[in-house]
Scaffold this motif. Sequence first.
Motif, PDB file in Angstrom:
ATOM      1  N   GLY A  14     -32.719   6.121   4.452  1.00 35.90           N
ATOM      2  CA  GLY A  14     -32.196   6.720   5.755  1.00 35.90           C
ATOM      3  C   GLY A  14     -32.775   6.040   7.304  1.00 35.90           C
ATOM      4  N   VAL A  15     -33.893   6.135   7.037  1.00 39.42           N
ATOM      5  CA  VAL A  15     -34.365   5.227   8.601  1.00 39.42           C
ATOM      6  C   VAL A  15     -34.325   4.172   8.613  1.00 39.42           C
ATOM      7  CG1 VAL A  15     -36.628   4.567   9.017  1.00 39.42           C
ATOM      8  CG2 VAL A  15     -36.582   6.494   8.146  1.00 39.42           C
ATOM      9  N   ALA A  16     -33.821   3.293   7.297  1.00 37.89           N
ATOM     10  CA  ALA A  16     -33.430   1.817   7.681  1.00 37.89           C
ATOM     11  C   ALA A  16     -31.926   1.767   8.443  1.00 37.89           C
ATOM     12  CB  ALA A  16     -32.926   1.248   5.871  1.00 37.89           C
ATOM     13  N   GLN A  17     -30.976   2.867   7.177  1.00 38.22           N
ATOM     14  CA  GLN A  17     -29.638   2.619   8.317  1.00 38.22           C
ATOM     15  C   GLN A  17     -29.894   3.490  10.050  1.00 38.22           C
ATOM     16  OE1 GLN A  17     -26.492   1.600   6.269  1.00 38.22           O
ATOM     17  NE2 GLN A  17     -25.917   2.132   8.818  1.00 38.22           N
ATOM     18  N   ASN A  66     -27.738   1.518  12.714  1.00 40.97           N
ATOM     19  CA  ASN A  66     -27.186   2.508  13.875  1.00 40.97           C
ATOM     20  C   ASN A  66     -27.872   2.303  15.310  1.00 40.97           C
ATOM     21  OD1 ASN A  66     -25.206   2.561  12.291  1.00 40.97           O
ATOM     22  ND2 ASN A  66     -26.360   4.241  11.501  1.00 40.97           N
ATOM     23  N   SER A  67     -29.057   2.348  15.484  1.00 40.41           N
ATOM     24  CA  SER A  67     -29.771   2.636  16.765  1.00 40.41           C
ATOM     25  C   SER A  67     -30.412   1.472  17.749  1.00 40.41           C
ATOM     26  CB  SER A  67     -30.754   3.369  16.527  1.00 40.41           C
ATOM     27  OG  SER A  67     -30.132   5.337  16.518  1.00 40.41           O
ATOM     28  N   PHE A  68     -31.123   0.614  16.450  1.00 41.03           N
ATOM     29  CA  PHE A  68     -31.912  -0.409  17.318  1.00 41.03           C
ATOM     30  C   PHE A  68     -31.400  -2.153  17.118  1.00 41.03           C
ATOM     31  CE2 PHE A  68     -34.744   3.174  16.635  1.00 41.03           C
ATOM     32  CZ  PHE A  68     -34.720   3.766  17.851  1.00 41.03           C
ATOM     33  N   PHE A  69     -31.034  -1.817  15.965  1.00 40.72           N
ATOM     34  CA  PHE A  69     -30.199  -3.548  15.594  1.00 40.72           C
ATOM     35  C   PHE A  69     -28.994  -4.091  16.679  1.00 40.72           C
ATOM     36  CE2 PHE A  69     -28.249  -6.404  12.879  1.00 40.72           C
ATOM     37  CZ  PHE A  69     -29.251  -7.031  12.752  1.00 40.72           C
ATOM     38  N   VAL A  70     -29.367  -5.033  17.071  1.00 38.38           N
ATOM     39  CA  VAL A  70     -28.361  -5.763  17.953  1.00 38.38           C
ATOM     40  C   VAL A  70     -27.690  -7.438  16.812  1.00 38.38           C
ATOM     41  CG1 VAL A  70     -26.942  -7.027  19.606  1.00 38.38           C
ATOM     42  CG2 VAL A  70     -28.560  -5.339  19.998  1.00 38.38           C
ATOM     43  N   PRO A  71     -26.222  -7.147  16.296  1.00 39.51           N
ATOM     44  CA  PRO A  71     -25.714  -8.594  15.451  1.00 39.51           C
ATOM     45  C   PRO A  71     -26.418  -9.147  16.200  1.00 39.51           C
ATOM     46  CG  PRO A  71     -24.877  -6.876  14.858  1.00 39.51           C
ATOM     47  CD  PRO A  71     -25.187  -5.960  16.067  1.00 39.51           C
ATOM     48  N   ILE A  87     -40.774  -1.974  15.503  1.00 42.19           N
ATOM     49  CA  ILE A  87     -39.690   0.077  15.502  1.00 42.19           C
ATOM     50  C   ILE A  87     -39.755  -0.010  14.131  1.00 42.19           C
ATOM     51  CG2 ILE A  87     -38.019   1.153  16.537  1.00 42.19           C
ATOM     52  CD1 ILE A  87     -37.653  -0.521  18.305  1.00 42.19           C
ATOM     53  N   LEU A  88     -39.166  -0.734  13.347  1.00 42.81           N
ATOM     54  CA  LEU A  88     -38.985  -0.986  11.832  1.00 42.81           C
ATOM     55  C   LEU A  88     -39.983  -0.351  11.494  1.00 42.81           C
ATOM     56  CD1 LEU A  88     -36.936  -0.452   9.506  1.00 42.81           C
ATOM     57  CD2 LEU A  88     -37.439  -2.432   8.781  1.00 42.81           C
ATOM     58  N   GLN A 108     -43.086   4.096   8.413  1.00 46.59           N
ATOM     59  CA  GLN A 108     -44.485   4.658   8.285  1.00 46.59           C
ATOM     60  C   GLN A 108     -44.633   6.677   8.865  1.00 46.59           C
ATOM     61  OE1 GLN A 108     -47.786   3.285   7.061  1.00 46.59           O
ATOM     62  NE2 GLN A 108     -48.299   5.200   6.985  1.00 46.59           N
ATOM     63  N   ALA A 109     -44.290   6.672   9.440  1.00 48.46           N
ATOM     64  CA  ALA A 109     -43.957   7.869  10.114  1.00 48.46           C
ATOM     65  C   ALA A 109     -43.245   8.840   8.890  1.00 48.46           C
ATOM     66  CB  ALA A 109     -42.980   8.344  11.471  1.00 48.46           C
TER      67      ALA A 109
END
Length: 149
Positions: free
Chosen positions: A101-104, A108-113, A121-122, A127-128
Amino acid sequence: MTDSFQNLSRRCFAKSATAATLALTSSASVGVLSAEAAKPVPKGGGNEAGFLGSNQITASIMRQYRPIGIIQIDMGIVVSAMPQRERAQAATPSLRAAWRGVAQEFVNSFFVPGRVPDTQILGQRMQAVTDRVVGPGIARVVLLSVIVR
């Protein structure tokens, strides 16, 4: 003229291939000798004590409702105390689900292709969620590799 040049180039290629084969054979035998002298790595991944397995998490990279790629994250956790390690192993299925879920969400939120993913951030987000599932301060997330295809 070209036949003699082709024959010459074939002979040079054959000699260099033979030399390369001999070099690989001798380096492989040296590698075997050094591998026998080295201590065996414990099953489950890293050399660090308390390292629990390498999990592979994947997420789809989407653009306009179409998949354009995939991000692959190889990771694990380090738990130093034995009773807490058993607790973390028992929570592994829950951790994998939370990490997916965190990876997706990250994709969707932080990765720019086309750009390099921000592993800071990842790692913080992984860790959280690990602290939420296993307990705060019990396990430390280790990102082994982040591959974008």
